[in-house]
Design a protein around this motif. Sequence first.
Motif, PDB file in Angstrom:
ATOM      1  N   ASP A  98       0.205   7.673   9.052  1.00  0.00           N
ATOM      2  CA  ASP A  98       0.073   9.076   9.457  1.00  0.00           C
ATOM      3  C   ASP A  98      -1.040   9.187  10.492  1.00  0.00           C
ATOM      4  OD1 ASP A  98       2.029   9.810   7.697  1.00  0.00           O
ATOM      5  OD2 ASP A  98       0.667  10.577   6.152  1.00  0.00           O
ATOM      6  N   MET A 100      13.237  10.375  -2.554  1.00  0.00           N
ATOM      7  CA  MET A 100      12.051  10.734  -3.352  1.00  0.00           C
ATOM      8  C   MET A 100      12.113  12.207  -3.712  1.00  0.00           C
ATOM      9  SD  MET A 100       8.036  10.328  -2.386  1.00  0.00           S
ATOM     10  CE  MET A 100       7.770   8.759  -3.194  1.00  0.00           C
ATOM     11  N   PRO A 101      11.846  12.558  -4.964  1.00  0.00           N
ATOM     12  CA  PRO A 101      11.912  13.971  -5.334  1.00  0.00           C
ATOM     13  C   PRO A 101      10.806  14.757  -4.636  1.00  0.00           C
ATOM     14  CG  PRO A 101      11.019  12.677  -7.145  1.00  0.00           C
ATOM     15  CD  PRO A 101      11.448  11.711  -6.094  1.00  0.00           C
ATOM     16  N   THR A 102      11.093  16.012  -4.342  1.00  0.00           N
ATOM     17  CA  THR A 102      10.095  16.801  -3.625  1.00  0.00           C
ATOM     18  C   THR A 102       9.536  17.895  -4.526  1.00  0.00           C
ATOM     19  OG1 THR A 102      11.859  18.146  -2.758  1.00  0.00           O
ATOM     20  CG2 THR A 102      11.041  16.392  -1.340  1.00  0.00           C
ATOM     21  N   ASP A 103       9.719  17.768  -5.823  1.00  0.00           N
ATOM     22  CA  ASP A 103       9.225  18.825  -6.702  1.00  0.00           C
ATOM     23  C   ASP A 103       7.762  18.628  -7.084  1.00  0.00           C
ATOM     24  OD1 ASP A 103       9.819  16.607  -8.124  1.00  0.00           O
ATOM     25  OD2 ASP A 103      11.032  17.581  -9.655  1.00  0.00           O
ATOM     26  N   THR A 104       7.162  17.524  -6.645  1.00  0.00           N
ATOM     27  CA  THR A 104       5.746  17.341  -6.915  1.00  0.00           C
ATOM     28  C   THR A 104       4.934  17.979  -5.787  1.00  0.00           C
ATOM     29  OG1 THR A 104       5.880  15.234  -5.797  1.00  0.00           O
ATOM     30  CG2 THR A 104       5.991  15.177  -8.181  1.00  0.00           C
ATOM     31  N   ASN A 105       3.775  18.447  -6.127  1.00  0.00           N
ATOM     32  CA  ASN A 105       2.933  19.049  -5.099  1.00  0.00           C
ATOM     33  C   ASN A 105       2.078  17.977  -4.432  1.00  0.00           C
ATOM     34  OD1 ASN A 105       3.673  21.771  -5.227  1.00  0.00           O
ATOM     35  ND2 ASN A 105       2.431  22.036  -7.076  1.00  0.00           N
ATOM     36  N   ILE A 106       1.948  18.102  -3.129  1.00  0.00           N
ATOM     37  CA  ILE A 106       1.122  17.139  -2.401  1.00  0.00           C
ATOM     38  C   ILE A 106      -0.350  17.437  -2.700  1.00  0.00           C
ATOM     39  CG2 ILE A 106       0.477  16.299  -0.116  1.00  0.00           C
ATOM     40  CD1 ILE A 106       3.238  17.018   0.858  1.00  0.00           C
ATOM     41  N   ARG A 138       0.846  -1.191   0.000  1.00  0.00           N
ATOM     42  CA  ARG A 138       0.000   0.000   0.000  1.00  0.00           C
ATOM     43  C   ARG A 138       0.878   1.236   0.000  1.00  0.00           C
ATOM     44  NH1 ARG A 138      -5.371  -1.260   1.829  1.00  0.00           N
ATOM     45  NH2 ARG A 138      -5.339  -3.395   2.585  1.00  0.00           N
ATOM     46  N   LEU A 197      -3.747   7.177   6.801  1.00  0.00           N
ATOM     47  CA  LEU A 197      -3.103   6.799   5.546  1.00  0.00           C
ATOM     48  C   LEU A 197      -1.866   5.973   5.886  1.00  0.00           C
ATOM     49  CD1 LEU A 197      -3.241  10.147   3.534  1.00  0.00           C
ATOM     50  CD2 LEU A 197      -4.740   8.166   3.321  1.00  0.00           C
ATOM     51  N   VAL A 198      -1.634   4.921   5.113  1.00  0.00           N
ATOM     52  CA  VAL A 198      -0.497   4.042   5.414  1.00  0.00           C
ATOM     53  C   VAL A 198       0.324   3.706   4.170  1.00  0.00           C
ATOM     54  CG1 VAL A 198      -1.673   2.920   7.360  1.00  0.00           C
ATOM     55  CG2 VAL A 198      -1.790   1.878   5.096  1.00  0.00           C
ATOM     56  N   ASP A 199       1.569   3.386   4.420  1.00  0.00           N
ATOM     57  CA  ASP A 199       2.432   2.738   3.432  1.00  0.00           C
ATOM     58  C   ASP A 199       2.813   1.399   4.059  1.00  0.00           C
ATOM     59  OD1 ASP A 199       2.427   4.974   1.840  1.00  0.00           O
ATOM     60  OD2 ASP A 199       4.434   5.640   2.413  1.00  0.00           O
ATOM     61  N   MET A 218       4.113   2.310   7.777  1.00  0.00           N
ATOM     62  CA  MET A 218       4.176   3.707   8.194  1.00  0.00           C
ATOM     63  C   MET A 218       2.743   4.229   8.164  1.00  0.00           C
ATOM     64  SD  MET A 218       7.605   4.431   8.169  1.00  0.00           S
ATOM     65  CE  MET A 218       7.916   6.112   7.705  1.00  0.00           C
ATOM     66  N   SER A 222       6.045  18.918  -2.195  1.00  0.00           N
ATOM     67  CA  SER A 222       5.977  20.262  -1.628  1.00  0.00           C
ATOM     68  C   SER A 222       4.538  20.743  -1.575  1.00  0.00           C
ATOM     69  CB  SER A 222       6.849  21.241  -2.403  1.00  0.00           C
ATOM     70  OG  SER A 222       7.029  20.831  -3.707  1.00  0.00           O
ATOM     71  N   GLU A 230      -0.147   5.103   0.354  1.00  0.00           N
ATOM     72  CA  GLU A 230      -1.189   6.117   0.455  1.00  0.00           C
ATOM     73  C   GLU A 230      -0.629   7.458   0.897  1.00  0.00           C
ATOM     74  OE1 GLU A 230      -4.384   2.728   1.980  1.00  0.00           O
ATOM     75  OE2 GLU A 230      -3.674   4.262   3.367  1.00  0.00           O
ATOM     76  N   ARG A 231       0.541   7.415   1.551  1.00  0.00           N
ATOM     77  CA  ARG A 231       1.114   8.652   2.079  1.00  0.00           C
ATOM     78  C   ARG A 231       1.874   9.364   0.969  1.00  0.00           C
ATOM     79  NH1 ARG A 231       5.029   7.185   5.142  1.00  0.00           N
ATOM     80  NH2 ARG A 231       5.034   8.862   6.674  1.00  0.00           N
ATOM     81  N   VAL A 277       3.782  10.287  13.003  1.00  0.00           N
ATOM     82  CA  VAL A 277       3.961   9.187  12.051  1.00  0.00           C
ATOM     83  C   VAL A 277       4.379   7.933  12.830  1.00  0.00           C
ATOM     84  CG1 VAL A 277       5.209   8.326  10.030  1.00  0.00           C
ATOM     85  CG2 VAL A 277       4.650  10.757  10.195  1.00  0.00           C
ATOM     86  N   LEU A 296      -4.302  17.098  -1.852  1.00  0.00           N
ATOM     87  CA  LEU A 296      -5.100  16.931  -0.643  1.00  0.00           C
ATOM     88  C   LEU A 296      -5.943  15.668  -0.766  1.00  0.00           C
ATOM     89  CD1 LEU A 296      -6.019  18.395   2.034  1.00  0.00           C
ATOM     90  CD2 LEU A 296      -7.995  19.093   0.720  1.00  0.00           C
TER      91      LEU A 296
END
Lengths: 127, 133
Positions: B46, B1-7, A75, B31-33, B44, A82, A77-78, B112, B9
Amino acid sequence: MDRLFEMTWGEPASAPTAGVFPAMNVTQDADRYQVRAELPGIRTEDLQISVERNKLVVSGKREMPGESDAVSYHRRERAGGSFSRSLTLPADLDADKVEANYANGVLTITLPKAEAVKARQVTVKAS
Amino acid sequence: MPTDTNIQLSEKQEVSGAAEQTREGPVYEPLVDISEDAEGLTLMADMPGVTPERLTIDLRENVLTLRGEVEAPPPNESYVLREYGVGAFYRQFTLADSIDQSRIDARLKDGVLHLRLPKVEKARPRQISVKAS
């Protein structure tokens, strides 16, 4: 990115979100606003907060640990990446007295209202 | 992991019914990984607002249950904007592999949960030598 307060002003029940990360809750009393956002797993040095007049901007990044090749995901999901969120509050703020606190993955920003807009108690003197 | 993507919602998903509640109020799915390697599983989750004292992790018969309580917001606060709900977190998973309960490691930092679930060591493959008669 900007959310106009007029749209939800006076609607304290759960309102549809602006669709922008992070979601924010805002409460107020006579002297201040409190803005909260759930931002788990973020380093405080990766957070930027700025205030100008009645506008708050919260931006930053969330870094996720690198993955190794020996790992398969069941999974995911997280999300990492930015973000930048701006919020226009109904009244001007005292930018010098803004405080931010990050605890257990929740960011709380305390924004005192500018002196000029604080509700004042007026005593009526008997003549 | 690149951080140039926008999170993007993703709205909190409210759980109804399944969770036995110890307190009043809404319950949300964290939310889990979940990743797997040769030695075990890493989960992991949240769970913003949850402290170690308010988190319970239960594993029995391959069912892993996570439950985290959060402090209720002050009742007399007047909301100007409410985009997310605040409540407990609850989620259950069924694990396929046998987990070595004695070596489970759980850490909670900045909302987390990092849970390491090592697999039970399988019986070592034995070499059987065939003697010539």
